[in-house]
Design a protein around this motif. Structure first.
Motif, mmCIF file in Angstrom:
data_model
loop_
_atom_site.group_PDB
_atom_site.id
_atom_site.type_symbol
_atom_site.label_atom_id
_atom_site.label_comp_id
_atom_site.label_asym_id
_atom_site.label_seq_id
_atom_site.Cartn_x
_atom_site.Cartn_y
_atom_site.Cartn_z
ATOM 1 N N MET A 143 31.220 48.046 42.873
ATOM 2 C CA MET A 143 32.584 48.365 42.472
ATOM 3 C C MET A 143 32.908 47.828 41.080
ATOM 4 S SD MET A 143 34.492 47.408 46.063
ATOM 5 C CE MET A 143 36.127 47.522 45.323
ATOM 6 N N GLU A 144 33.772 48.540 40.399
ATOM 7 C CA GLU A 144 34.370 48.068 39.149
ATOM 8 C C GLU A 144 35.824 47.729 39.459
ATOM 9 O OE1 GLU A 144 33.797 50.432 35.513
ATOM 10 O OE2 GLU A 144 35.985 50.355 35.286
ATOM 11 N N VAL A 145 36.193 46.472 39.230
ATOM 12 C CA VAL A 145 37.569 46.038 39.480
ATOM 13 C C VAL A 145 38.090 45.379 38.204
ATOM 14 C CG1 VAL A 145 39.097 44.629 40.893
ATOM 15 C CG2 VAL A 145 37.085 45.697 41.930
ATOM 16 N N LYS A 146 39.147 45.928 37.660
ATOM 17 C CA LYS A 146 39.717 45.405 36.420
ATOM 18 C C LYS A 146 41.238 45.364 36.500
ATOM 19 C CE LYS A 146 36.066 46.738 33.157
ATOM 20 N NZ LYS A 146 35.745 47.496 31.924
ATOM 21 N N GLN B 274 38.201 41.667 33.560
ATOM 22 C CA GLN B 274 37.253 41.938 34.650
ATOM 23 C C GLN B 274 37.539 40.982 35.809
ATOM 24 O OE1 GLN B 274 34.468 44.253 34.484
ATOM 25 N NE2 GLN B 274 34.413 43.881 36.684
ATOM 26 N N LEU B 275 37.619 41.511 37.029
ATOM 27 C CA LEU B 275 37.826 40.681 38.209
ATOM 28 C C LEU B 275 36.527 40.617 39.010
ATOM 29 C CD1 LEU B 275 41.364 41.812 39.462
ATOM 30 C CD2 LEU B 275 40.765 40.195 37.661
ATOM 31 N N THR B 276 36.172 39.425 39.431
ATOM 32 C CA THR B 276 34.955 39.224 40.211
ATOM 33 C C THR B 276 35.308 38.907 41.654
ATOM 34 O OG1 THR B 276 34.874 36.873 39.628
ATOM 35 C CG2 THR B 276 33.685 38.401 38.202
ATOM 36 N N ASN B 277 34.287 38.948 42.517
ATOM 37 C CA ASN B 277 34.483 38.841 43.964
ATOM 38 C C ASN B 277 33.820 37.572 44.509
ATOM 39 O OD1 ASN B 277 32.967 40.403 46.789
ATOM 40 N ND2 ASN B 277 35.036 39.635 46.721
ATOM 41 N N PRO B 278 34.483 36.409 44.381
ATOM 42 C CA PRO B 278 33.863 35.161 44.846
ATOM 43 C C PRO B 278 33.828 35.026 46.362
ATOM 44 C CG PRO B 278 36.081 34.733 44.073
ATOM 45 C CD PRO B 278 35.790 36.176 43.762
ATOM 46 N N THR B 279 34.808 35.598 47.048
ATOM 47 C CA THR B 279 34.860 35.535 48.508
ATOM 48 C C THR B 279 35.278 36.886 49.057
ATOM 49 O OG1 THR B 279 37.160 34.754 48.482
ATOM 50 C CG2 THR B 279 35.438 33.067 48.558
ATOM 51 N N GLN B 280 35.074 37.058 50.357
ATOM 52 C CA GLN B 280 35.345 38.339 51.008
ATOM 53 C C GLN B 280 36.752 38.853 50.690
ATOM 54 O OE1 GLN B 280 36.079 38.935 55.476
ATOM 55 N NE2 GLN B 280 33.905 39.462 55.288
ATOM 56 N N ASN B 281 36.826 40.093 50.196
ATOM 57 C CA ASN B 281 38.076 40.815 49.923
ATOM 58 C C ASN B 281 38.873 40.274 48.736
ATOM 59 O OD1 ASN B 281 37.496 42.327 52.235
ATOM 60 N ND2 ASN B 281 38.744 41.008 53.544
ATOM 61 N N THR B 282 38.438 39.162 48.139
ATOM 62 C CA THR B 282 39.206 38.527 47.073
ATOM 63 C C THR B 282 38.552 38.766 45.721
ATOM 64 O OG1 THR B 282 39.971 36.799 48.580
ATOM 65 C CG2 THR B 282 40.173 36.355 46.237
ATOM 66 N N PHE B 283 39.341 39.233 44.765
ATOM 67 C CA PHE B 283 38.861 39.486 43.413
ATOM 68 C C PHE B 283 39.728 38.679 42.449
ATOM 69 C CE2 PHE B 283 37.227 42.856 45.902
ATOM 70 C CZ PHE B 283 36.058 43.294 45.276
ATOM 71 N N LYS B 284 39.064 37.945 41.538
ATOM 72 C CA LYS B 284 39.788 37.018 40.680
ATOM 73 C C LYS B 284 39.376 37.163 39.217
ATOM 74 C CE LYS B 284 40.493 33.353 44.131
ATOM 75 N NZ LYS B 284 40.299 31.909 44.423
ATOM 76 N N VAL C 291 45.986 46.618 38.558
ATOM 77 C CA VAL C 291 44.630 46.354 39.042
ATOM 78 C C VAL C 291 44.087 47.633 39.669
ATOM 79 C CG1 VAL C 291 43.224 45.090 40.713
ATOM 80 C CG2 VAL C 291 44.984 43.886 39.398
ATOM 81 N N TYR C 292 42.908 48.036 39.214
ATOM 82 C CA TYR C 292 42.270 49.195 39.828
ATOM 83 C C TYR C 292 40.893 48.826 40.361
ATOM 84 C CZ TYR C 292 39.214 50.000 35.727
ATOM 85 O OH TYR C 292 38.277 49.867 34.730
ATOM 86 N N ALA C 293 40.503 49.521 41.419
ATOM 87 C CA ALA C 293 39.161 49.392 42.000
ATOM 88 C C ALA C 293 38.526 50.771 42.000
ATOM 89 C CB ALA C 293 39.242 48.839 43.413
ATOM 90 N N TYR C 294 37.240 50.821 41.648
ATOM 91 C CA TYR C 294 36.554 52.107 41.515
ATOM 92 C C TYR C 294 35.095 51.940 41.935
ATOM 93 C CZ TYR C 294 34.015 55.814 38.963
ATOM 94 O OH TYR C 294 33.182 56.855 38.617
ATOM 95 N N ASN C 295 34.655 52.817 42.820
ATOM 96 C CA ASN C 295 33.252 52.851 43.220
ATOM 97 C C ASN C 295 32.682 54.196 42.780
ATOM 98 O OD1 ASN C 295 30.750 53.113 44.518
ATOM 99 N ND2 ASN C 295 31.411 51.920 46.287
ATOM 100 N N THR D 262 30.795 56.419 45.543
ATOM 101 C CA THR D 262 31.532 57.131 46.594
ATOM 102 C C THR D 262 32.744 57.889 46.058
ATOM 103 O OG1 THR D 262 32.978 55.236 47.057
ATOM 104 C CG2 THR D 262 30.877 55.349 48.246
ATOM 105 N N GLY D 263 33.211 57.505 44.861
ATOM 106 C CA GLY D 263 34.432 58.102 44.326
ATOM 107 C C GLY D 263 35.698 57.470 44.851
ATOM 108 N N ASN D 264 35.583 56.413 45.654
ATOM 109 C CA ASN D 264 36.782 55.735 46.146
ATOM 110 C C ASN D 264 37.489 54.998 45.001
ATOM 111 O OD1 ASN D 264 37.043 56.334 48.906
ATOM 112 N ND2 ASN D 264 35.417 54.904 49.447
ATOM 113 N N THR D 265 38.819 55.069 45.016
ATOM 114 C CA THR D 265 39.632 54.380 44.021
ATOM 115 C C THR D 265 40.846 53.763 44.704
ATOM 116 O OG1 THR D 265 40.862 56.417 43.547
ATOM 117 C CG2 THR D 265 38.987 55.913 42.114
ATOM 118 N N GLY D 266 41.441 52.776 44.043
ATOM 119 C CA GLY D 266 42.669 52.164 44.544
ATOM 120 C C GLY D 266 43.376 51.454 43.415
#
Length: 254
Positions: free
Chosen positions: A191-194, A208-218, A233-237, A240-244
């Motif tokens: 995933m790309e999370v920014k 850029q947000l990283t994923n140190p623990t489950q479900n958490t991006f910092k 904040v957007y999330a993109y895979n 799969t094409g999933n976005t949020g």
């Protein structure tokens, strides 16, 4: 007058006598994930008559997200049923007299407005011909993104922001509530999370947000000036094409 009422009652009874109870199972399934059920509040289902818009059945999906091994880790042959008696769904029970073209609408997840997706399809219902098992499955693409830091309309003193920057934190899950983590079934490494940062209406950068623990991006952003700020904040895979997306506005003051 009494005779007219009696005739009307007899007419209604005769109409109902020809109506046949017909069952339709409706399920919402997150794209690249599992079914939307009670753990995230369910998906809202509406079954309408396409001819006049009449609502024939309405309710929320309830139950579990389903069998992870079967849904996510097994090859599926034709006619493989992905659900069982515990898997989330909404059983619509309608009374129809003749074949009826219906529209099935799903709003999911029903309680997450910023992430809620509407999906729909149409099909013919035949009186007495139930559609059960997996039933009708509507796919729900995306991620549920919730910004945790900073808070909505939070006032932050410039002098209180650490040298490392203003913390940005988001909670992200699949549309069924399934967890995201590095090397997990739903792998954050894909995933790309920014965070897109605006000050006084102008874009000033990305973090850029990283994923140190489950479900958490910092992440953290350098702040040197007071003003009105907005973080998106957007999330993109891309696989799969999933976005949020989620957004928050806050104020940095002198």
């Amino acid at each position: 007058m009494k005779k007219s009422i009696l005739l009307l009652a007899l007419l209604l009874l005769s109409i109902n006598a020809f109506a046949t109870e017909t069952k339709l199972m409706v399920r919402a399934k997150a794209k690249d994930a599992k079914f939307v059920g009670s753990s995230i509040g369910g998906a809202h289902v509406i079954v309408r008559n396409t001819l006049n818009g009449e609502i024939l059945a309405e309710g929320n999906t309830t139950g579990s997200t389903g069998n992870t091994n079967l849904i996510m880790k097994s090859a599926h042959e034709r006619y493989t049923q992905l659900s069982d008696e515990n898997t989330a769904g909404f059983l619509a029970v309608v009374d129809i007299e003749e074949p009826t073209l219906v529209r099935v609408e799903v709003l999911s997840p029903v309680h997450k407005k910023n992430a809620r997706i509407q999906a729909s399809t149409e099909l013919w219902l035949i009186p007495g011909k139930d559609i059960l098992g997996d039933g009708i499955i509507l796919e729900i693409p995306g991620f549920v993104v919730d910004i945790l830091k900073p808070n909505t309309h939070q006032y932050i003193a410039l002098e209180s922001i650490p040298q490392s920057g203003l913390p940005i934190e988001a909670h992200i899950v699949m549309m069924c509530g399934c967890p995201i983590e590095a090397e997990g079934i739903w792998d954050s490494n894909l995933m790309e999370v920014k965070a897109i940062v605006k000050k006084d209406g102008e874009t000033i950068g990305e973090v850029q947000l990283t994923n140190p623990t489950q479900n958490t991006f910092k992440g953290a952003m350098t702040v040197s000036e007071a003003g009105y700020y907005q973080i998106t904040v957007y999330a993109y895979n891309p696989q799969t094409g999933n976005t949020g997306v989620d957004m928050v506005n806050y104020v940095v003051r002198e």
